[in-house]
Design a protein around this motif. Structure first.
Motif, PDB file in Angstrom:
ATOM      1  N   GLY A  34     -40.935-116.800  29.915  1.00 48.66           N
ATOM      2  CA  GLY A  34     -41.906-116.122  29.062  1.00 48.66           C
ATOM      3  C   GLY A  34     -43.297-116.274  29.656  1.00 48.66           C
ATOM      4  N   GLN A  35     -44.211-116.723  28.850  1.00 44.51           N
ATOM      5  CA  GLN A  35     -45.599-116.918  29.287  1.00 44.51           C
ATOM      6  C   GLN A  35     -45.896-118.382  29.601  1.00 44.51           C
ATOM      7  OE1 GLN A  35     -47.665-114.213  29.752  1.00 44.51           O
ATOM      8  NE2 GLN A  35     -45.760-113.131  29.320  1.00 44.51           N
ATOM      9  N   LYS A  36     -44.832-119.182  29.743  1.00 40.14           N
ATOM     10  CA  LYS A  36     -45.020-120.618  29.984  1.00 40.14           C
ATOM     11  C   LYS A  36     -44.408-121.033  31.315  1.00 40.14           C
ATOM     12  CE  LYS A  36     -45.060-121.585  25.085  1.00 40.14           C
ATOM     13  NZ  LYS A  36     -44.873-120.185  24.713  1.00 40.14           N
ATOM     14  N   VAL A  37     -45.005-122.059  31.901  1.00 43.29           N
ATOM     15  CA  VAL A  37     -44.518-122.649  33.148  1.00 43.29           C
ATOM     16  C   VAL A  37     -44.156-124.093  32.836  1.00 43.29           C
ATOM     17  CG1 VAL A  37     -45.129-123.284  35.507  1.00 43.29           C
ATOM     18  CG2 VAL A  37     -45.962-121.122  34.542  1.00 43.29           C
ATOM     19  N   PHE A  38     -42.906-124.449  33.138  1.00 45.58           N
ATOM     20  CA  PHE A  38     -42.409-125.805  32.918  1.00 45.58           C
ATOM     21  C   PHE A  38     -42.298-126.492  34.264  1.00 45.58           C
ATOM     22  CE2 PHE A  38     -41.044-123.160  29.476  1.00 45.58           C
ATOM     23  CZ  PHE A  38     -41.155-123.951  28.349  1.00 45.58           C
ATOM     24  N   VAL A  39     -42.946-127.642  34.416  1.00 45.50           N
ATOM     25  CA  VAL A  39     -42.928-128.405  35.665  1.00 45.50           C
ATOM     26  C   VAL A  39     -42.325-129.765  35.370  1.00 45.50           C
ATOM     27  CG1 VAL A  39     -44.325-129.401  37.524  1.00 45.50           C
ATOM     28  CG2 VAL A  39     -45.035-127.239  36.451  1.00 45.50           C
ATOM     29  N   VAL A  40     -41.285-130.126  36.112  1.00 44.96           N
ATOM     30  CA  VAL A  40     -40.667-131.450  35.959  1.00 44.96           C
ATOM     31  C   VAL A  40     -40.750-132.159  37.301  1.00 44.96           C
ATOM     32  CG1 VAL A  40     -38.556-132.725  35.438  1.00 44.96           C
ATOM     33  CG2 VAL A  40     -39.113-130.650  34.147  1.00 44.96           C
ATOM     34  N   LYS A  41     -41.260-133.366  37.290  1.00 45.94           N
ATOM     35  CA  LYS A  41     -41.306-134.200  38.494  1.00 45.94           C
ATOM     36  C   LYS A  41     -40.101-135.110  38.460  1.00 45.94           C
ATOM     37  CE  LYS A  41     -44.251-137.493  40.944  1.00 45.94           C
ATOM     38  NZ  LYS A  41     -45.524-138.249  40.899  1.00 45.94           N
ATOM     39  N   ARG A  42     -39.288-135.054  39.539  1.00 43.36           N
ATOM     40  CA  ARG A  42     -38.058-135.848  39.608  1.00 43.36           C
ATOM     41  C   ARG A  42     -38.036-136.649  40.895  1.00 43.36           C
ATOM     42  NH1 ARG A  42     -32.928-132.187  38.853  1.00 43.36           N
ATOM     43  NH2 ARG A  42     -32.038-134.228  38.543  1.00 43.36           N
ATOM     44  N   HIS A  43     -37.237-137.726  40.881  1.00 41.84           N
ATOM     45  CA  HIS A  43     -36.953-138.441  42.121  1.00 41.84           C
ATOM     46  C   HIS A  43     -36.246-137.491  43.068  1.00 41.84           C
ATOM     47  CE1 HIS A  43     -38.064-142.504  40.970  1.00 41.84           C
ATOM     48  NE2 HIS A  43     -37.455-142.318  39.816  1.00 41.84           N
ATOM     49  N   ASN A  44     -36.561-137.567  44.343  1.00 39.44           N
ATOM     50  CA  ASN A  44     -35.849-136.769  45.339  1.00 39.44           C
ATOM     51  C   ASN A  44     -34.712-137.620  45.876  1.00 39.44           C
ATOM     52  OD1 ASN A  44     -34.954-135.072  47.307  1.00 39.44           O
ATOM     53  ND2 ASN A  44     -36.841-135.053  48.495  1.00 39.44           N
ATOM     54  N   ASN A  45     -33.515-137.351  45.398  1.00 38.70           N
ATOM     55  CA  ASN A  45     -32.335-138.106  45.813  1.00 38.70           C
ATOM     56  C   ASN A  45     -31.542-137.388  46.884  1.00 38.70           C
ATOM     57  OD1 ASN A  45     -32.903-140.141  43.976  1.00 38.70           O
ATOM     58  ND2 ASN A  45     -31.828-139.078  42.339  1.00 38.70           N
ATOM     59  N   GLN A  46     -32.179-136.431  47.528  1.00 44.11           N
ATOM     60  CA  GLN A  46     -31.486-135.649  48.550  1.00 44.11           C
ATOM     61  C   GLN A  46     -31.102-136.534  49.728  1.00 44.11           C
ATOM     62  OE1 GLN A  46     -33.705-132.243  49.718  1.00 44.11           O
ATOM     63  NE2 GLN A  46     -32.329-131.701  51.355  1.00 44.11           N
ATOM     64  N   GLN A  47     -29.886-136.336  50.208  1.00 39.35           N
ATOM     65  CA  GLN A  47     -29.408-137.074  51.366  1.00 39.35           C
ATOM     66  C   GLN A  47     -30.114-136.571  52.624  1.00 39.35           C
ATOM     67  OE1 GLN A  47     -27.063-139.536  51.319  1.00 39.35           O
ATOM     68  NE2 GLN A  47     -26.898-139.397  49.115  1.00 39.35           N
ATOM     69  N   GLU A  48     -30.241-137.428  53.611  1.00 36.92           N
ATOM     70  CA  GLU A  48     -30.791-137.004  54.899  1.00 36.92           C
ATOM     71  C   GLU A  48     -29.867-135.966  55.502  1.00 36.92           C
ATOM     72  OE1 GLU A  48     -33.613-137.755  56.691  1.00 36.92           O
ATOM     73  OE2 GLU A  48     -34.260-138.660  54.811  1.00 36.92           O
TER      74      GLU A  48
END
Length: 108
Positions: A83-97
């Motif tokens: 809609g007219q909103k932006v949702f931002v979530v900061k998460r740990h980056n658990n991505q493997q190398e």
């Protein structure tokens, strides 16, 4: 009128989340965790959304994106436009190398 609780419903349950922002053109509507009252990050994310929104595919009436990830070494910002909103979530980056299959001696 939208309440803060309805804006943030479910955001606290996102795994590995460190904080969140709910943003509109008028500013930050809700925030928590490491992003609580973080107007600077909100401004940067809104500018990125505005820039990405200008990218259109020829002949497409659809929005250019619904979700965007900003991946950094230790964490990732997951940005969703609804809609007219932006949702931002900061998460740990658990991505493997990534596996470097081209490195000499890597595969035997």
């Amino acid at each position: 009128m939208t309440t803060a609780a309805s804006l943030t419903a479910g955001l606290e349950r996102i795994p590995d989340q460190l904080g969140y922002l709910v943003i509109s053109e008028d500013g930050v509507l809700a925030s928590a965790g490491e992003l609580e009252n973080d107007e600077v990050t909100a401004g940067v994310m809104m500018q990125m959304v505005r820039t990405a929104s200008r990218l259109r595919f020829p002949g497409s009436a659809d929005p250019p994106f619904k979700r965007m990830s900003v991946v950094l070494e230790d964490f990732v910002y997951v940005v969703t436009v609804s809609g007219q909103k932006v949702f931002v979530v900061k998460r740990h980056n658990n991505q493997q190398e990534p596996i470097d299959a081209l490195r000499p001696g890597h595969m035997k």
